[in-house]
Scaffold this active site. Structure first.
Site: not given
Length: 337
Positions: A45, A173, A306
């Site tokens: 991304h 995420d 994370g």
């Protein structure tokens, strides 16, 4: 595979975006976000999405001049129409509006309808924790995953983000699929297999190979029927809160990935809840408790959500960001170099 310095990558992407029709401010912001995504190891991304985004701009599927327009303001919740503008800048705007509401009310909710692909969802979790705020954000998408028990795509993979501030923030995420199509692409380009079943090939066989799953569009829901159900309710909730489109309606837009999406940004101010010190201790305690787990067979250590992105960020800032050579050459050409 080469490594590219952060600023060089950002400058090349920015020039490519300007050539494609973005103004200098939006090009700079989007280039930074794409580069940060690759720097954190989310290559799918980051750099890898540049050419597709430019294609959408050139097709007119993304309006580079559009800005979000307020629809309703209801105390701690505000609705905006994204006007099919740039997904990154629309989402960054939404987080800032939600942050303002959170500091005023303890919680702030901003919803976006009629927006476009926000790229890496984790961007908006990191944006919140950098301000000492917690966040829950998600988006719906076009159909790219079958419902559990189905063969043809009827669900979005509907990325979901949760973030809790701290010296080392907790940032989740995740897509509702076991792997996003971007992760499949990255693994395929490396000539590797996925570590766990990625989906089904065109003959209905479960496979670790990314290419056959990309071709069949039968990616595996995370947690099988659980991920499938989560995708359904996240889609419905995003559309309800934003008065926007559901996945089935986005499918009829037929203007690429994420165009017409509905998004939700919920931010919370820990200072007004348990206090900043309490939140700091909480994240440290959770992280310590999790990471001191006894590792399973064949596992070196346990990570909190994370943590690996932070480790890759530090490494890639120092050594340069790994790139697929063909993709890098394509982006450099789009920049006119």
């Amino acid at each position: 595979m080469n490594r590219i310095p952060f600023n060089m990558m950002k400058d090349i992407i920015e020039r490519a975006f300007i050539r494609a029709g973005l103004d200098h401010d939006k090009a700079a912001v989007c280039a930074r976000i794409h580069t940060e995504s690759s720097c954190d190891g989310i290559y799918s991304h980051g750099l890898n999405r540049v050419a597709r985004f430019i294609d959408y701009l050139q097709r007119g599927w993304v309006n580079p001049q559009a800005q979000p327009v307020a629809i309703k303001q209801l105390g701690a919740i505000n609705q905006y129409d994204g006007q099919r503008g740039v997904g990154i800048t629309n989402a960054l705007f939404a987080v800032e509006q939600a942050a303002h509401l959170a500091r005023k009310n303890g919680v702030g909710i901003v919803t976006l309808r009629n927006t476009t692909h926000w790229m890496r969802g984790g961007t908006y979790g990191w944006q919140a924790v950098d301000q000492g705020l917690a966040a829950i954000c998600w988006t719906n998408t076009e159909s790219c995953m079958p419902a559990w028990g189905g063969m043809n795509p009827r669900l979005g993979n509907n990325p979901f983000v949760m973030a809790i501030p701290g010296a080392q923030p907790l940032v989740l995420d995740m897509a509702m699929s076991q792997y996003s199509y971007g992760q499949l692409q990255v693994t395929r380009l490396k000539g590797e297999q996925m570590p766990f079943p990625a989906g089904y090939d065109q003959q209905g066989n479960i496979t670790l190979e990314p290419g056959p799953v990309e071709a069949s569009m039968r990616i595996m829901p995370a947690g099988y029927w659980k991920g499938s159900s989560m995708a359904i309710v996240l889609d419905a909730m995003a559309a309800m809160l934003s008065a926007g489109l559901t996945t089935g309606e986005i499918d009829r837009v037929e203007q690429g990935s994420g165009t017409g999406a509905s998004q939700v940004f919920m931010l919370f101010d820990p200072q007004q809840l348990g206090g900043a010190d309490f939140t700091q201790r909480l994240t440290e305690d959770v992280e310590r408790y999790v990471t001191t787990s006894k590792p399973a067979e064949g596992v070196e250590r346990v990570f909190y959500p994370g943590e690996q992105q932070l480790l890759r960020r530090r490494q890639n800032r120092e050594l340069g960001i790994p790139v697929d050579d063909d993709i890098w050459t394509q982006v450099v050409a789009l920049a006119g170099d």
